[in-house]
Design an enzyme around this catalytic site. Structure first.
Site, PDB file in Angstrom:
ATOM      1  N   ASP A 511       0.859  -1.188   0.000  1.00  0.00           N
ATOM      2  CA  ASP A 511       0.000   0.000   0.000  1.00  0.00           C
ATOM      3  C   ASP A 511       0.900   1.243   0.000  1.00  0.00           C
ATOM      4  O   ASP A 511       2.122   1.145   0.190  1.00  0.00           O
ATOM      5  CB  ASP A 511      -0.879  -0.046   1.257  1.00  0.00           C
ATOM      6  CG  ASP A 511      -2.065   0.899   1.198  1.00  0.00           C
ATOM      7  OD1 ASP A 511      -2.329   1.476   0.126  1.00  0.00           O
ATOM      8  OD2 ASP A 511      -2.747   1.045   2.229  1.00  0.00           O
ATOM      9  N   GLU A 514       2.749   4.912  -4.054  1.00  0.00           N
ATOM     10  CA  GLU A 514       2.746   5.819  -5.212  1.00  0.00           C
ATOM     11  C   GLU A 514       4.105   6.516  -5.447  1.00  0.00           C
ATOM     12  O   GLU A 514       4.376   6.815  -6.615  1.00  0.00           O
ATOM     13  CB  GLU A 514       1.642   6.875  -5.045  1.00  0.00           C
ATOM     14  CG  GLU A 514       0.243   6.322  -5.118  1.00  0.00           C
ATOM     15  CD  GLU A 514      -0.150   5.499  -3.876  1.00  0.00           C
ATOM     16  OE1 GLU A 514      -0.930   4.546  -4.028  1.00  0.00           O
ATOM     17  OE2 GLU A 514       0.347   5.798  -2.770  1.00  0.00           O
ATOM     18  N   ASP A 587      -8.999   4.080  -2.254  1.00  0.00           N
ATOM     19  CA  ASP A 587      -9.844   4.564  -1.149  1.00  0.00           C
ATOM     20  C   ASP A 587     -11.161   5.148  -1.649  1.00  0.00           C
ATOM     21  O   ASP A 587     -11.352   6.370  -1.699  1.00  0.00           O
ATOM     22  CB  ASP A 587      -9.074   5.608  -0.330  1.00  0.00           C
ATOM     23  CG  ASP A 587      -7.828   5.014   0.314  1.00  0.00           C
ATOM     24  OD1 ASP A 587      -7.708   3.783   0.340  1.00  0.00           O
ATOM     25  OD2 ASP A 587      -6.976   5.782   0.784  1.00  0.00           O
TER      26      ASP A 587
END
Length: 914
Positions: A511, A514, A587
């Site tokens: 997670d 990015e 999300d």
């Protein structure tokens, strides 16, 4: 940074105001390109510079204003792919070219010059069916197929290339070496962000000045374009207005806006164009920030009396222009020429790889939240599924399971005995997934940090120290996954001897990759941070998460000594991420609109190679009402990755917490998923071997039906099932479009049937999931459901045979051990073909190379669309025995049901219906 790492980090650090993210007007290279292109300076190809090499044909192009030459390389690649590379002929230093995405060096086909005159050059790939026509002045390339120009490059003159420059400080000392093409006046520098780009309180310093690139592609006759994930947008790409573009820049956008072209977690710089008779793909291999403008010019009709027929024919054709712009790197673009959708899928996967074959458990249902509190909580949730007779395969632990957000550790109070906890799950044939993010807490006593620090494994800041940013643990450094040595070291952290408390049922979730950097520019890493090879972060931002998933998957394979398939879910991704595992849509919010947008988002991922994808069931943020939750489970059960997830501070939402009736409905949806697992697994094998998407937009399956091109509220699962999830509250009826004028469709519950090429109104109650089986297909199912996939290995199968208008059907079935690589290395698999024709159902071998013993039998066969009651049904097995079979026929629904059969799934047999 402003923090000492001791202050409390909370979800508010991630759930920031959306105005901290840029729009096009804040992006300097976008402003520069738009301004410069309005001045119309053109490029010219110097065709007297053409050289023909073994792999490519090369020539120079030159900008009329700057006179600086660029080198163009044209490649023809096996499978009808053209590749164009444009780079500076002699750059100040090498420009970044994306490594590791292409699975191997593409096999080239020598280009033949088939005609040449003073102003043009024509190249063909030897077959003669595709030609590449290069015009010198102004520079333009036409891709010609059967005398039709299907695509033109630079026909709008939007080729743009900023050359690397000597830094301003150094240049000031050199007299008369000012580059005439760049205005360095203070005012222009600030407007155009040439050497420094300001956004909010951040200043991005560019050592070698601006380095952006751009190019336009005109697609003749095409109005329907798809691809460019990830955006919370429609499946069909929309025209971009003034000051708007599809942005590809991986960002942590908590509760992202829908119907928006801003970049979110992942980027695949690849689009497909489709029209009647042809599908094309454009793969723009660049990992820096990228913007894509799309503009469709509709067909303009002229009467034939005004001009000759040829001119008129050209005028009535619509055209879509696609303008790609990237902040840095080189132009490296692959043109996938189709002509069919499946050809384009194969062409793309020949470059970037196919979907990894997942372990079977990962196709079951996953239960997650931030966070399951402790071992007792995990045990209670696990027991809840058994108590309520709901199957599930995997329970997930988010960041709170660690000791102070230090990955590869366990909170000793909450999880004092992780191995015992995993043993409990293993006894139930279930798995555990834990999170591992790329940020590493700065703490000299934390061994992962200390070892990485000692070996110089972190991304550096532009001054040469370790880059430091804030994330969940507080002040953190970020592993440089672009470095092969870092990946190798990171993979080693998953070894059972190194990762204390881990067992072989533990899998991984990447997670925040990015990468997410709280309080950084746009909540990410500074673009002038330095990676392995001295490359700036700006060059490779979009590929950072791809590398973490690669290293994680490799680590899970290594810990099993190469025997077991990994499962890794990643939030950030790039072209080729399909080789390493699964992706989700991040999300999302517990609202109906997010349920609805999940379908086009997943369709877009699917056609761009990433078949193993899903959305958080129920919505990650907020508390779904019971009806929304039920509908989301029903949708998720028919999407490839099926996981419920919720953020901190939301109410608990295990499936049994919404009253008995809703528990029943959720149980029913999850059980439908498990019944269909043989079909799902066979589809994943097809995706792995032949690159066919699992979740398919209708246009892929019905490419010659214009009506399908814009549909995004329903989709095909493989070629046999059409799914139309209910995405509106209090719905009592849905309009379902059933494509195909020669098709027949069967309701998978009632067995009612309709002819294709029509829209039907389907009544829906809260227990209805509109799913239709296509006539002409055979779908394998499990007739009994277990507590998890592991319990169902030897459970019997059923076949659903849906007859076409001609009374025939065909389908396939794939089986292996569900977890190892033996299907690949030892050919331990079964691949069977089912066909029904003239009243005979045949089970035959689809791939002689595979061998796998299975005790499983087909015990039930349902034939839909059988017009006449049979007088006799017999089975004929390979040992020559014929057996009469009891059957039930329902004239009202035209269905024949055969029960209590015992036909081994892996051997040849026939069923005769007379």
């Amino acid at each position: 940074m402003e923090t000492d790492g001791k202050e409390e980090i909370s979800v508010e650090d991630e759930a920031v105001d959306k105005d901290i993210f840029k729009d096009c007007s804040n992006i300097a290279f976008y402003r520069r390109q738009k301004q410069q292109l309005s001045k119309k300076s053109t490029y010219q190809a110097l065709l007297d510079s053409v050289t023909v090499g073994k792999d490519s044909t090369n020539f120079q192009i030159i900008n009329e204003a700057t006179k600086v030459p660029l080198l163009t390389e044209v490649y023809s690649i096996e499978g009808n792919i053209f590749r164009f590379k444009i780079n500076e002929e002699s750059p100040l230093k090498p420009r970044y070219e994306v490594p590791d995405v292409l699975t191997s060096k593409p096999n080239t086909v020598r280009l033949i010059s088939c005609s040449r005159d003073i102003g043009s050059l024509e190249l063909t790939n030897g077959k003669g069916d595709l030609k590449c026509h290069i015009t010198a002045n102004p520079f333009k390339v036409d891709l010609v197929s059967e005398e039709e120009v299907v695509m033109s490059i630079n026909s709008l003159g939007q080729l743009y290339f900023e050359h690397l420059q000597i830094p301003l400080k150094e240049r000031a000392t050199k007299e008369n070496e000012e580059d005439a093409s760049v205005d360095t006046s203070q005012q222009n520098q600030e407007d155009m962000g040439l050497w420094e780009e300001k956004f909010g309180k951040y200043v991005d310093v560019k050592v070698n000045g601006p380095a952006s690139i751009g190019l336009d592609f005109s697609l003749n006759g095409f109005e329907y374009l798809y691809g460019l994930p990830q955006h919370a947008e429609s499946h069909q790409l929309k025209n971009t207005g003034d000051g708007e573009a599809y942005r590809l820049y991986n960002l942590d956008v908590y509760g992202y806006k829908i119907n928006d072209k801003m970049g979110i977690y992942g980027s695949v710089p690849y689009l497909l164009a489709h029209k009647l008779g042809r599908t094309l793909g454009i793969f723009w291999l660049n990992s820096s920030e990228t913007l894509v403008e799309i503009n469709t010019e509709p067909a303009v009709k002229y009467t034939l009396t005004q001009m000759g027929t040829v001119a008129a024919k050209q005028k009535v054709t619509s055209r879509t222009n696609v303008h790609w712009m990237s902040e840095s790197g080189i132009i490296d673009v692959f043109l996938l020429t189709g002509p069919t959708p499946s050809d384009v899928f194969k062409q793309y996967s020949s470059l970037t790889g196919t979907q990894a074959m997942p372990p079977l458990f990962s196709l079951g249902y996953h239960q997650c939240r931030w966070n399951y509190e402790d071992e007792h909580d995990v045990k209670a949730v696990d027991a809840g599924f058994d108590k309520h007779d709901i199957p599930y395969d995997v329970i997930w632990l988010d960041i709170e399971h660690t000791e102070g957000k230090r990955y590869f550790t366990w909170d000793k109070k909450r999880f004092p005995n992780p191995k015992r906890m995993q043993e409990l799950l293993q006894n139930k044939k279930r798995k555990l997934v834990v999170i591992s993010d790329p940020h590493i807490k700065i703490d000299p006593d934390y061994s992962v940090y200390a070892k990485a620090k000692e070996q110089g494994f972190f991304v550096k800041n532009h001054e040469g120290g370790d880059f430091e940013g804030v994330c969940w643990p507080g002040l953190s450094s970020y592993l440089d996954f672009t470095n092969p040595k870092v990946r190798e070291w990171y993979s080693g952290l998953f070894a059972f001897s190194v990762y204390e408390g881990s067992t072989d049922i533990l899998y991984i979730w990447n997670d925040m990759n990015e990468p997410s950097v709280f309080r950084g520019p746009e909540l990410t890493m500074h673009k002038n941070a330095i990676h392995h090879g001295n490359w700036e972060h700006r060059e490779l931002h979009n590929i950072y998460g791809f590398y973490q998933q690669m290293a994680t998957a490799e680590g899970l394979i290594q810990r099993s000594k190469g025997k077991e398939r990994p499962f890794v879910l990643t939030r950030s991704f790039f072209a080729g991420s399909q080789k390493y595992g699964a992706v989700w849509t991040g999300d999302n919010i517990a609202e109906w609109s997010y349920l609805k947008i999940s379908i086009p988002m997943l369709l877009t991922l699917s056609i761009t190679g990433i078949s193993f994808c899903g959305a958080d069931v129920g919505g990650f943020i907020g508390n779904p009402e019971a009806e929304l939750l039920v509908r989301w489970y029903q949708a998720g059960a028919y999407q490839p990755f099926f996981r419920s997830h919720a953020t901190m501070n939301t109410k608990r939402r295990e499936p049994w917490l919404f009253g008995e009736e809703n528990t029943r409905l959720i149980r029913q949806a999850i059980r439908e998923r498990y019944a269909l697992l043989p079909y799902w697994y066979s589809l994943f094998y097809r995706a792995h071997v032949t690159s066919e998407p699992i979740m398919r937009p209708l246009w892929v399956e019905f490419p010659d039906e214009l009506q399908t091109f814009g549909v995004e509220d329903e989709y095909m699962l493989g070629s046999a099932l059409l799914v139309h999830p209910v995405t509106e509250p209090k719905a009592t009826v849905v309009d379902v479009f059933l494509p195909g004028s020669n098709e027949v469709w069967y309701d998978s519950k009632t067995f009612a049937h309709w002819e294709g090429a029509c829209t039907v109104k389907i009544p829906v109650a809260l227990d209805t999931i509109p799913v239709f089986q296509r006539g002409g297909s055979v779908v394998p199912i499990k007739t009994t459901i277990g507590k998890s996939t592991g319990w169902m290995t030897d459970f019997p199968y059923g076949l659903r045979v849906a007859l076409s208008t001609e009374g025939s059907a065909v389908g396939e079935f794939y089986l292996d051990d569900g977890h190892s690589f033996q299907y690949l290395h030892q050919k331990q698999f079964l691949h069977r073909k089912f066909s029904f024709c003239s009243g005979v159902l045949i089970n035959s071998c689809a791939d002689e190379r595979g061998h796998y013993l299975s005790k499983c039998v087909v015990e039930q066969i349902l034939v839909l669309g059988l017009k006449k009651q049979p007088s006799l049904v017999t089975t004929h097995s390979s040992d020559g025995k014929d057996q009469p079979v009891a059957f039930t026929y329902c004239a009202e629904t035209s269905t024949l049901s055969l029960e209590k059969l015992s036909l081994n799934v892996g051997t040849d047999w026939k069923v005769y219906i007379k």
